[in-house]
Design a protein around this motif. Structure first.
Motif, PDB file in Angstrom:
ATOM      1  N   MET A   1       0.850  -1.198   0.000  1.00 46.39           N
ATOM      2  CA  MET A   1       0.000   0.000   0.000  1.00 46.39           C
ATOM      3  C   MET A   1       0.879   1.239   0.000  1.00 46.39           C
ATOM      4  O   MET A   1       1.842   1.346   0.735  1.00 46.39           O
ATOM      5  CB  MET A   1      -0.886  -0.007   1.256  1.00 46.39           C
ATOM      6  CG  MET A   1      -1.857   1.131   1.336  1.00 46.39           C
ATOM      7  SD  MET A   1      -2.986   0.873   2.738  1.00 46.39           S
ATOM      8  CE  MET A   1      -3.635   2.513   2.871  1.00 46.39           C
ATOM      9  N   ILE A   4      -0.132   7.302   2.274  1.00 52.84           N
ATOM     10  CA  ILE A   4      -1.510   7.765   2.476  1.00 52.84           C
ATOM     11  C   ILE A   4      -1.492   9.246   2.787  1.00 52.84           C
ATOM     12  O   ILE A   4      -0.748   9.704   3.635  1.00 52.84           O
ATOM     13  CB  ILE A   4      -2.172   6.996   3.644  1.00 52.84           C
ATOM     14  CG1 ILE A   4      -2.253   5.511   3.293  1.00 52.84           C
ATOM     15  CG2 ILE A   4      -3.547   7.532   3.951  1.00 52.84           C
ATOM     16  CD1 ILE A   4      -2.788   4.651   4.405  1.00 52.84           C
ATOM     17  N   ILE A   9      -7.584   8.983   3.470  1.00 53.49           N
ATOM     18  CA  ILE A   9      -8.096   8.399   4.713  1.00 53.49           C
ATOM     19  C   ILE A   9      -9.282   9.229   5.191  1.00 53.49           C
ATOM     20  O   ILE A   9      -9.117  10.295   5.757  1.00 53.49           O
ATOM     21  CB  ILE A   9      -7.020   8.345   5.812  1.00 53.49           C
ATOM     22  CG1 ILE A   9      -5.796   7.588   5.319  1.00 53.49           C
ATOM     23  CG2 ILE A   9      -7.577   7.683   7.063  1.00 53.49           C
ATOM     24  CD1 ILE A   9      -4.708   7.455   6.343  1.00 53.49           C
ATOM     25  N   ARG A  55       0.703  10.095  10.697  1.00 53.59           N
ATOM     26  CA  ARG A  55      -0.331   9.905   9.677  1.00 53.59           C
ATOM     27  C   ARG A  55      -1.403  10.975   9.856  1.00 53.59           C
ATOM     28  O   ARG A  55      -1.640  11.468  10.948  1.00 53.59           O
ATOM     29  CB  ARG A  55      -0.960   8.512   9.816  1.00 53.59           C
ATOM     30  CG  ARG A  55       0.061   7.388   9.886  1.00 53.59           C
ATOM     31  CD  ARG A  55       0.757   7.167   8.557  1.00 53.59           C
ATOM     32  NE  ARG A  55      -0.180   6.628   7.589  1.00 53.59           N
ATOM     33  CZ  ARG A  55      -0.548   5.340   7.556  1.00 53.59           C
ATOM     34  NH1 ARG A  55      -0.052   4.493   8.444  1.00 53.59           N
ATOM     35  NH2 ARG A  55      -1.395   4.905   6.645  1.00 53.59           N
ATOM     36  N   GLU A 162      -5.874   4.921  17.734  1.00 53.75           N
ATOM     37  CA  GLU A 162      -4.998   3.794  17.368  1.00 53.75           C
ATOM     38  C   GLU A 162      -5.794   2.733  16.611  1.00 53.75           C
ATOM     39  O   GLU A 162      -5.329   2.194  15.594  1.00 53.75           O
ATOM     40  CB  GLU A 162      -4.362   3.191  18.628  1.00 53.75           C
ATOM     41  CG  GLU A 162      -3.267   4.053  19.252  1.00 53.75           C
ATOM     42  CD  GLU A 162      -2.756   3.460  20.558  1.00 53.75           C
ATOM     43  OE1 GLU A 162      -3.402   2.493  21.050  1.00 53.75           O
ATOM     44  OE2 GLU A 162      -1.748   3.961  21.081  1.00 53.75           O
ATOM     45  N   LEU A 165      -6.629   4.047  13.079  1.00 54.53           N
ATOM     46  CA  LEU A 165      -5.486   3.985  12.165  1.00 54.53           C
ATOM     47  C   LEU A 165      -5.227   2.550  11.727  1.00 54.53           C
ATOM     48  O   LEU A 165      -4.874   2.293  10.570  1.00 54.53           O
ATOM     49  CB  LEU A 165      -4.244   4.571  12.845  1.00 54.53           C
ATOM     50  CG  LEU A 165      -3.035   4.823  11.935  1.00 54.53           C
ATOM     51  CD1 LEU A 165      -3.405   5.778  10.817  1.00 54.53           C
ATOM     52  CD2 LEU A 165      -1.880   5.387  12.737  1.00 54.53           C
ATOM     53  N   ALA A 166      -5.414   1.606  12.626  1.00 53.90           N
ATOM     54  CA  ALA A 166      -5.232   0.197  12.258  1.00 53.90           C
ATOM     55  C   ALA A 166      -6.234  -0.210  11.184  1.00 53.90           C
ATOM     56  O   ALA A 166      -5.888  -0.920  10.227  1.00 53.90           O
ATOM     57  CB  ALA A 166      -5.380  -0.677  13.498  1.00 53.90           C
ATOM     58  N   ALA A 168      -7.618   1.809   9.005  1.00 59.20           N
ATOM     59  CA  ALA A 168      -7.238   2.496   7.767  1.00 59.20           C
ATOM     60  C   ALA A 168      -6.103   1.759   7.078  1.00 59.20           C
ATOM     61  O   ALA A 168      -6.053   1.676   5.846  1.00 59.20           O
ATOM     62  CB  ALA A 168      -6.846   3.935   8.074  1.00 59.20           C
ATOM     63  N   ASP A 169      -5.154   1.240   7.853  1.00 68.29           N
ATOM     64  CA  ASP A 169      -4.031   0.512   7.270  1.00 68.29           C
ATOM     65  C   ASP A 169      -4.467  -0.829   6.680  1.00 68.29           C
ATOM     66  O   ASP A 169      -3.949  -1.263   5.647  1.00 68.29           O
ATOM     67  CB  ASP A 169      -2.946   0.284   8.326  1.00 68.29           C
ATOM     68  CG  ASP A 169      -2.165   1.560   8.626  1.00 68.29           C
ATOM     69  OD1 ASP A 169      -2.177   2.457   7.759  1.00 68.29           O
ATOM     70  OD2 ASP A 169      -1.576   1.652   9.711  1.00 68.29           O
ATOM     71  N   GLU A 170      -5.414  -1.510   7.344  1.00 64.62           N
ATOM     72  CA  GLU A 170      -5.881  -2.795   6.824  1.00 64.62           C
ATOM     73  C   GLU A 170      -6.566  -2.636   5.473  1.00 64.62           C
ATOM     74  O   GLU A 170      -6.351  -3.413   4.551  1.00 64.62           O
ATOM     75  CB  GLU A 170      -6.857  -3.436   7.813  1.00 64.62           C
ATOM     76  CG  GLU A 170      -6.195  -3.985   9.068  1.00 64.62           C
ATOM     77  CD  GLU A 170      -7.230  -4.574  10.013  1.00 64.62           C
ATOM     78  OE1 GLU A 170      -8.367  -4.846   9.561  1.00 64.62           O
ATOM     79  OE2 GLU A 170      -6.909  -4.754  11.205  1.00 64.62           O
ATOM     80  N   ASN A 171      -7.385  -1.585   5.366  1.00 65.81           N
ATOM     81  CA  ASN A 171      -8.080  -1.277   4.107  1.00 65.81           C
ATOM     82  C   ASN A 171      -8.785  -2.513   3.542  1.00 65.81           C
ATOM     83  O   ASN A 171      -8.715  -2.803   2.350  1.00 65.81           O
ATOM     84  CB  ASN A 171      -7.086  -0.711   3.085  1.00 65.81           C
ATOM     85  CG  ASN A 171      -7.801  -0.016   1.933  1.00 65.81           C
ATOM     86  OD1 ASN A 171      -8.932   0.451   2.074  1.00 65.81           O
ATOM     87  ND2 ASN A 171      -7.146   0.040   0.788  1.00 65.81           N
TER      88      ASN A 171
END
Length: 746
Positions: A1, A4, A9, A55, A162, A165-166, A168-171
């Motif tokens: 990925m 960002i 996001i 981020r 937290e 954000l996790a 968002a990162d997994e998407n």
């Protein structure tokens, strides 16, 4: 990925009204937020940014809503953003003390297949009520994180972000939640889902099963979208929905949407069993909020307490804003004096001093008062008291075709005195019925806003100085009476339709945070400055031009100059130069010299009056005399009233100019008062007629612009101007003519 950025996001905050969603949004974004409207509609849009672990996240605070069935603009906006923009995650703020009801929205979001992080807010309130919630167990059953928070103190914010954000990162795309809706609905629902998936019907936006649910719930917006996308598929789905609807009505005497809602609540009930929620015996006792409401919403004592509280609000507003208001007046006055002393006489100096500084300064001088008023209102709003006021007055407002929430729009507009119609019009956003909303925003300008008060004060001091308090009370009662009567007239003619039920959840009383109060106050104040300041600048320049040009004809100007020269030449030689330069004589000057000075001042005043008569505004005022003489108004009063179409603040300054008194600051307002007393055109009856007309005629241009923006069309803005002015004229004519017939016009 890849990397960002902010635009990638998107995080949405969703929740019920009074769940603390906006408080959490303010705690997360702080000052890094802005407020506007969603394109094409009047629902408020709040966005903010949050940097975490290097981020950046863009957060959108969705309108508070109980469900995603689009019965209101707020619900429609929330649903469309979730469906069309597909946020990386939704922070679903739920009230821990009302968990079952709040989770209904959670279930609907999960049925759309959108990742959810539950912010279990107000856990302190729940604990105080004897309610304990096992957040970890609830998270396991939901399959999504659950984070306890206390938004007003910022507790849990770090852990919450937290988790966000996790996500968002997994998407990762999540499978929509599938609930069992019973043997009558599920077979049809499965059949509709297969057809929707096979034909690709609206699948680019909505999950197939969710679309099928909306057809069973007869969701008008989805039905319209389906008919536009594929009329044939939509027709077949409607036939299936109609068959199951008829079957449920015949066998269960119910409707699919009711059965669907029952099963959702059944799922929530099962979700919370087995130790998720534990209640102590005191959880069922009367809460503190309920105990307070026994007094504050009592049928007899409640309205009395409400009047006292609102009176205290305005006492606070006017008392503590007096010093900064006076300070701002001195700043603008000093700026005007500096321009007079620095710039040479001419159009540029006149434009800067009379057009810009006096015009814009008159409006911006209200900013401290606006700040204190909004701070006080934000305090009452955040504590939960304003909801009680709306609840108590709903019975009265419904008689006139309005809604309990219309109350706040009236109060903000000047229901007691000193408000502003611009934020009052914007306050109608809380009304869900378009008819009640339009009736309210068309009548809130009848309240006695802060711009009208100086005019009333001047005329009362001139002609009713012995009964000042009684006159202000009379004007207040008249403004409320006319607003409610005209709202009823509009509701039984132009905006016919049933009143909407007043469904209001009374939030528990809370002590607001100072940070939250400041944010709310600043948001509204900045909107006032933007909407008022920019428009008033243009209006002030336009008024200055209309009252300045084309000026006196050359022959009239030469005639005044010849008279001045004759007066100066007749003076003894030691006094000629001083008189020619405009310097007043000293105290020891002979009577003849002082008489000549007074004659020169009279010539200056006469030239100013004639210049105004020959100006575009003066010609307009004289042309209106044929009509306004029925109200007792002469051409100079007409000029001031025409200026009031732009902004009520300019009526006094325009009257001062029209009566050749120059500046009309508070120190000179008594001179204007005495001049009106001596003028044969004015008397107590004319003054009362003028106050009634000013109270009711067209809203100022800023308010009209706001009405246009809030209603979405110029039609209602123009109607407001014509309707209000027509009513004001009819009432003024009746008052003046009846008064004269009774002998009060002498």
């Amino acid at each position: 990925m890849g990397p960002i950025n902010r635009s990638e996001i998107l995080i949405a905050l969703a929740g019920n009204p009074n769940s603390g969603k906006s408080t959490l949004f303010n705690a997360i974004t702080g000052a890094r937020q802005h407020v506007g409207n969603y394109p094409g509609i009047t629902v408020e849009k709040k966005e903010g940014f949050y940097d975490f672990n290097g981020r950046s996240l863009r957060l959108v605070d969705l309108p508070g809503t109980y469900s995603l069935t689009a019965y209101s603009l707020e619900e429609r906006v929330a649903r469309e953003l979730l469906a069309n923009e597909r946020p990386a995650a939704v922070i679903n703020v739920v009230d821990a003390s009302n968990l079952e009801r709040n989770l209904y929205l959670t279930v609907q979001i999960l049925e759309m297949g959108i990742p959810v992080i539950v912010a279990l807010n107000m856990v302190d309130v729940a604990k105080g009520r004897g309610i304990e919630i096992d957040a970890q167990l609830l998270a396991e059953r939901l399959g999504f994180p659950v984070v306890p928070t206390v938004a007003r103190r910022g507790e849990g914010k770090t852990e919450l972000m937290e988790k966000v954000l996790a996500f968002a990162d997994e998407n990762q795309r999540r499978e929509p939640l599938r609930l069992y809706y019973g043997p009558d609905i599920d077979p049809v629902l499965d059949d509709m889902e297969r057809e929707i998936a096979a034909s690709g019907f609206l699948t680019e936006v909505y999950p197939p099963r969710w679309t099928a649910l909306k057809y069973l719930e007869a969701d008008e917006q989805i039905l319209d979208a389906g008919n536009a996308a594929d009329p044939e598929v939509s027709r077949r789905l409607l036939e299936k929905a109609h068959r199951v609807t008829e079957h449920i009505k015949a066998t269960l005497d119910s409707y699919p949407e009711a059965i669907i809602a029952d099963h959702r609540y059944g799922f929530i009930t099962a979700l919370l069993k087995g130790g998720v929620v534990r209640k102590s015996p005191r959880a069922d006792r009367l809460y503190l909020s309920d105990q307070i409401d026994k007094v504050l919403t009592n049928r007899f004592f409640g309205p009395l307490v409400m009047v006292l509280i609102l009176y205290a609000v305005y006492q606070f507003t006017f008392r503590y804003s007096e010093i900064p208001v006076n300070l701002l007046e001195k700043v603008f006055s000093a700026l005007g004096d500096w321009c007079l002393a620095t710039l040479p006489e001419g159009p540029l100096r006149s434009l800067l001093v009379s057009g810009i500084i006096d015009g814009v300064g008159g409006v911006l001088g209200f900013v401290p008062l606006i700040v204190f008023m909004f701070f006080a209102i934000a305090f009452l709003e955040d504590t939960g008291y304003l909801a009680r006021c709306a609840y108590m007055l709903d019975r009265i407002f419904r008689i006139f075709g309005l809604h309990g929430n219309s109350f706040m729009a009236y109060i903000i507009s000047g229901g007691i005195a000193g408000g502003c119609a611009v934020p009052g019009v914007m306050a109608t956003r809380t009304l869900r019925s378009s008819r009640e909303r339009l009736a309210t925003l068309l009548t809130v300008p009848f309240m006695n806003c802060g711009a009208k008060l100086p005019v009333f004060a001047l005329l009362i001091a001139s002609f009713f100085s012995e009964h000042r308090a009684q006159m202000m009370f009379l004007l207040t009662i008249l403004s409320w009476s006319m607003a409610l009567f005209l709202a009823k007239l509009i509701r039984v003619t132009l905006l016919k339709g049933p009143s909407t039920p007043f469904l209001l959840e009374l939030p528990p009383y809370r002590l607001p945070t100072f940070k939250g109060l400041l944010i709310h106050t600043w948001e509204r104040t900045w909107q006032y400055i933007q909407k008022a300041g920019s428009v008033i600048l243009a209006i002030s320049i336009l008024l200055w031009a209309l009252m300045t040009y084309p000026g006196l004809p050359e022959e009239r100007r030469e005639a005044f100059q010849a008279e001045r020269l004759a007066v100066v030449e007749a003076l003894p030689s030691p006094y000629r130069e001083a008189a020619a330069s405009g310097e007043p004589p000293d105290a020891g000057a002979p009577p003849a010299v002082r008489a000549a000075w007074e004659r020169l001042r009279a010539l200056d005043a006469g030239e100013s009056r004639d210049a105004l008569m020959y100006s575009f505004a003066g010609r307009m005022g004289r042309s209106l005399e044929a009509l306004t003489r029925w109200c007792g108004f002469d051409w100079r009063t007409n000029v001031a009233l025409v200026g009031g179409f732009a902004a009520k603040e300019v009526i006094i300054s325009t009257l001062g100019t029209a009566y050749s008194l120059g500046e009309t600051d508070s120190e000179e307002s008594l001179s204007l008062s005495r001049r009106l007393q001596k003028d044969p055109q004015w008397n107590p009856l004319v003054a009362l007629t003028a106050m009634v007309f000013i109270m009711l005629y067209s809203p100022c241009f800023v308010t009209v612009t706001c009405i246009v923006k809030e209603s979405g069309t110029w039609k209602w803005g123009l109607f407001s101007m014509v309707f209000s002015t027509t009513i004001a004229f009819i009432l003024a004519v009746l008052l003046y003519q009846i008064g004269r017939a009774l002998g009060f016009g002498a």
